[in-house]
Design a protein around this motif. Structure first.
Motif, PDB file in Angstrom:
ATOM      1  N   ASP A  83       0.740  -1.313   0.193  1.00  0.00           N
ATOM      2  CA  ASP A  83       0.118  -0.098  -0.226  1.00  0.00           C
ATOM      3  C   ASP A  83       0.866   1.312   0.088  1.00  0.00           C
ATOM      4  O   ASP A  83       1.937   1.403   1.042  1.00  0.00           O
ATOM      5  CB  ASP A  83      -0.711  -0.082   1.124  1.00  0.00           C
ATOM      6  N   HIS A  95      -2.222   1.668   9.563  1.00  0.00           N
ATOM      7  CA  HIS A  95      -2.935   0.714   9.588  1.00  0.00           C
ATOM      8  C   HIS A  95      -1.995  -0.669   9.495  1.00  0.00           C
ATOM      9  O   HIS A  95      -0.987  -0.253   8.503  1.00  0.00           O
ATOM     10  CB  HIS A  95      -4.193   0.470   9.041  1.00  0.00           C
ATOM     11  N   HIS A 105      -6.046  -3.927   5.177  1.00  0.00           N
ATOM     12  CA  HIS A 105      -6.258  -3.310   6.593  1.00  0.00           C
ATOM     13  C   HIS A 105      -6.376  -4.201   7.851  1.00  0.00           C
ATOM     14  O   HIS A 105      -7.283  -5.093   7.746  1.00  0.00           O
ATOM     15  CB  HIS A 105      -7.348  -2.311   6.798  1.00  0.00           C
ATOM     16  N   THR A 148       1.328   0.824   7.757  1.00  0.00           N
ATOM     17  CA  THR A 148       1.321   2.106   6.566  1.00  0.00           C
ATOM     18  C   THR A 148       1.249   3.310   7.649  1.00  0.00           C
ATOM     19  O   THR A 148       0.674   3.241   8.633  1.00  0.00           O
ATOM     20  CB  THR A 148      -0.014   1.863   5.916  1.00  0.00           C
ATOM     21  N   GLU A 193       0.235   7.114   6.724  1.00  0.00           N
ATOM     22  CA  GLU A 193      -0.303   7.727   5.831  1.00  0.00           C
ATOM     23  C   GLU A 193      -1.372   8.999   5.972  1.00  0.00           C
ATOM     24  O   GLU A 193      -2.446   8.793   5.718  1.00  0.00           O
ATOM     25  CB  GLU A 193      -1.073   6.726   4.799  1.00  0.00           C
ATOM     26  N   GLU A 241       1.908   8.119   1.787  1.00  0.00           N
ATOM     27  CA  GLU A 241       1.851   6.867   2.528  1.00  0.00           C
ATOM     28  C   GLU A 241       2.969   6.142   2.227  1.00  0.00           C
ATOM     29  O   GLU A 241       3.586   5.856   1.049  1.00  0.00           O
ATOM     30  CB  GLU A 241       0.419   6.088   2.160  1.00  0.00           C
TER      31      GLU A 241
HETATM   32 MN   LIG Z   1      -3.153   2.452   3.414  1.00  0.00          MN
END
Ligand SMILES: [Mn+2]
Length: 366
Positions: A234, A297, A304, A324, A326, A340
């Motif tokens: 991510d 997260h 997630h 992450t 972000e 992020e």
């Molecule tokens: Mn994310």
């Protein structure tokens, strides 16, 4: 994956369970996407329950050797096929009965399934979804390697985005280029719909890409990810085409917020404080009310996962978590911006899993 089962057994022992029925975390424990359920007895070998059509795949992918397939109709079988002509719940019930399981935990199951299982094998059934999530929060070396690989593919996707962004191109064209690039680099899936959100679409944190063309004076939020053996990445960057001073300031603010949050990351600290550090920078810049989501997260087989980096989080960061970070700010009529990266939490700090150069930053002027 064997290691994951060993860890789970430790948890079962502590809670006085003699078996755990898994329907949501099959890949994590068994290393295969085939299978309807996995049964982990505390003192016997694990069992995969799958449909006949998945049998060969489960055998090929999983380290678990006891694989029992079901078929709801009687069919001629191939040599060596171990198939039970029964319903899946019946097969699960038979297996629990065979084990003499009296206290059975499970990650998720409908009331109907539990009622049927109880009918065939009366036992104490307890829904314990958090148990698996707790295990999954701390990544093994093997998992970190897969997340790093996934993150590297995402970085290639972001380079592709940087090269593809140009006046007059549509958001969806950029999405197509990026996903094509990541697939060629070995991504086995897209963990979420790639976001390319320009201009007024950038005010929406989870915007869906459209056929809108990129224009001058717009910021473009690109949020993308790859998967590697199911492990997600991510990564978000905010690009700009001939931005205004206020837009540049917006991007600078989220970057500073991310830096402040990262400075707090290490094993033992509260996740809430990491979010707080980012939020403080954003508030001081005057954007407190344009900051609707948490700062990050956990990430793994799901995009997630716990822990959550947010004002209401009760989680503590621990060595071995992958997160992450972000921060994002979304100001109607000005722009949205998000920055992020993925990090591995270490005892003294963190290791960045994503590095995206930023020659292009913050403004990809053309
Ligand atoms: Mn994310």
């Amino acid at each position: 994956m064997r290691e994951h089962v060993r860890k789970l057994k430790g948890k079962l022992d502590k809670r006085g369970l003699d078996a755990f029925l898994v329907t949501q975390n099959i890949r994590y424990l068994a290393g295969t996407t085939a299978g309807k359920a996995v049964i982990i007895p505390i003192d016997a070998a694990p069992v995969i329950i799958c449909s006949r059509l998945e049998l060969e795949q489960a055998r090929r992918e999983s380290w678990i050797r006891d694989i029992r397939a079901f078929s709801s109709w009687r069919a001629p079988l191939r040599r060596g096929e171990r198939v039970y002509f029964s319903r899946p719940w019946q097969l699960i019930a038979d297996c629990l009965k065979e084990l003499g399981a009296r206290a059975v935990g499970y990650d998720r199951a409908g009331r109907e399934l539990i009622r049927k299982l109880w009918g065939a094998n009366p036992a104490n059934y307890r829904e314990l979804p958090d148990l698996m999530l707790e295990l999954r929060m701390i990544k093994s070396k093997e998992e970190v390697a897969l997340l790093q690989k996934s993150a590297r593919i995402a970085m290639r996707g972001m380079s592709c985005a940087a090269e593809s962004i140009a006046l007059g191109r549509t958001e969806l064209e950029i999405v197509a280029e990026v996903e094509y690039e990541m697939r060629k680099a070995g991504s086995d899936g897209t963990p979420f719909n790639t976001i390319v959100a320009s201009g007024r679409n950038s005010w929406l944190p989870h915007a869906a890409a459209t056929q809108k063309r990129l224009r001058r004076g717009e910021l473009i939020v690109v949020d993308l990810g790859a998967t590697c053996m199911g492990y997600a990445s991510d990564l978000t960057r905010t690009f700009a085409l001939a931005p205004t001073g206020r837009q540049v300031k917006l991007v600078e603010t989220v970057k500073r917020a991310q830096k402040a949050a990262l400075a707090r990351v290490r094993g033992g600290v509260g996740a809430r404080g990491v979010d707080g550090a980012a939020r403080e920078v954003i508030s001081r810049a005057g954007y407190a009310k344009f900051c609707p989501h948490g700062t990050g997260h956990g990430i793994g087989l799901d995009t997630h996962e716990p822990p959550s980096l947010a004002p209401d989080s009760k989680d503590a960061l621990r060595e071995g978590m992958v997160l992450t970070v972000e921060p994002g700010v979304y100001v109607p009529r000005l722009s949205g911006a998000r920055w992020e990266d993925m990090v591995l939490v270490t005892r003294g700090g963190y290791k960045l899993l994503t590095k995206f150069p930023l020659g292009v930053h913050p403004c990809l002027d053309t």
